[in-house]
Design an enzyme around this catalytic site. Structure first.
Site, PDB file in Angstrom:
ATOM      1  N   LYS A  58       1.437   4.198   7.426  1.00  0.00           N
ATOM      2  CA  LYS A  58       0.641   5.037   6.537  1.00  0.00           C
ATOM      3  C   LYS A  58       1.083   6.503   6.652  1.00  0.00           C
ATOM      4  O   LYS A  58       1.739   6.902   7.615  1.00  0.00           O
ATOM      5  CB  LYS A  58      -0.849   4.939   6.894  1.00  0.00           C
ATOM      6  CG  LYS A  58      -1.489   3.597   6.597  1.00  0.00           C
ATOM      7  CD  LYS A  58      -1.600   3.341   5.116  1.00  0.00           C
ATOM      8  CE  LYS A  58      -2.276   2.021   4.823  1.00  0.00           C
ATOM      9  NZ  LYS A  58      -1.459   0.857   5.189  1.00  0.00           N
ATOM     10  N   SER A  97       0.806  -1.224   0.000  1.00  0.00           N
ATOM     11  CA  SER A  97       0.000   0.000   0.000  1.00  0.00           C
ATOM     12  C   SER A  97       0.837   1.271   0.000  1.00  0.00           C
ATOM     13  O   SER A  97       0.307   2.359  -0.186  1.00  0.00           O
ATOM     14  CB  SER A  97      -0.955   0.024   1.198  1.00  0.00           C
ATOM     15  OG  SER A  97      -0.266   0.333   2.385  1.00  0.00           O
TER      16      SER A  97
END
Length: 229
Positions: free
Chosen positions: A188, A150
């Site tokens: 993230k 991701s």
């Protein structure tokens, strides 16, 4: 709106704090902006403080804290990984990886961190990894193995080892280890707006996840990575 000099100084302070963990000296700021005296730096810092971008911490030398970044600088200051590449060792995970660099130090690898769907929170040391002292700078650090894709658009691939500086706070746009609801850890990009925290992927296949601020705890900030083949 910030002037060009104000924006240049804010960017310089931000980059130095990301690299070293401490703000630059006034002399370094003066040289970076090509100013003739430190009084010009004092004026720029005062202007940035009045506009809510930085804060001076009392009773501490060279003590500046970046509170926020303008949107243009957030996008420009995205993470560019400092990568150490090497051969993948023919060893079991319990054997330490090595880095051929002078002044290397060993950091504990705390397990795997998800760059995708969050996995269980990590707390146990699996092995150690050697990294150059120049990569870590000041503060406490640890390493994590990346699982998932991701964050590939930020240069972070599945199987990379990321180097994390321990911190409980983060600026918008920084890549962090986030602990979600005390159960799941994920890597993230961090953005806060009021009482809402967004955890953004760097891959269009993954959606941004939104949480209340009491659901997310910052565990550290990304400062580098090691890639093996």
């Amino acid at each position: 709106m910030l002037t060009k000099k104000q924006l240049d100084l804010l960017e310089f302070i931000h980059k130095r704090m990301q690299r070293d963990g401490v703000p630059p000296s006034f002399d370094e700021m003066k040289e970076a902006l090509d100013l003739r005296s430190k009084s010009g730096i004092h004026r720029l810092i005062t202007a940035l403080e009045e506009r809510g971008f930085i804060r001076r911490l009392a009773h501490r030398a060279r003590a500046l804290e970046i509170i926020k970044l303008p949107e243009a600088l957030e996008q420009k200051a995205g993470f560019s990984p400092r990568v150490i590449e090497g051969d993948r060792p023919d060893s079991t995970p319990s054997k330490a990886l090595s880095v051929e660099a002078s002044g290397a130090i060993e950091l504990p690898v705390m397990g795997r961190i998800a760059a995708g769907v969050p996995i269980a929170a990590i707390s146990e040391v699996s092995h150690n990894v050697a990294v150059p002292q120049s990569m870590v700078g000041a503060g406490e650090h640890y390493a994590l193995e990346v699982k998932g894709d991701s964050m590939i658009d930020a240069g972070i691939n599945d199987g990379d080892v990321v180097i994390i500086r321990e911190t409980r706070t983060a600026d918008n746009g920084e890549i962090v280890v986030a602990l979600v609801e005390d159960e799941e850890a994920t890597l993230k990009r961090y953005r806060r707006s009021g009482n809402t925290i967004a955890l953004e992927a760097a891959n269009p296949a993954y959606e941004t996840r939104l949480f209340r601020d009491d659901q997310v705890k910052v565990q550290g900030r990304l400062v580098g990575l090691i890639r093996t083949y």
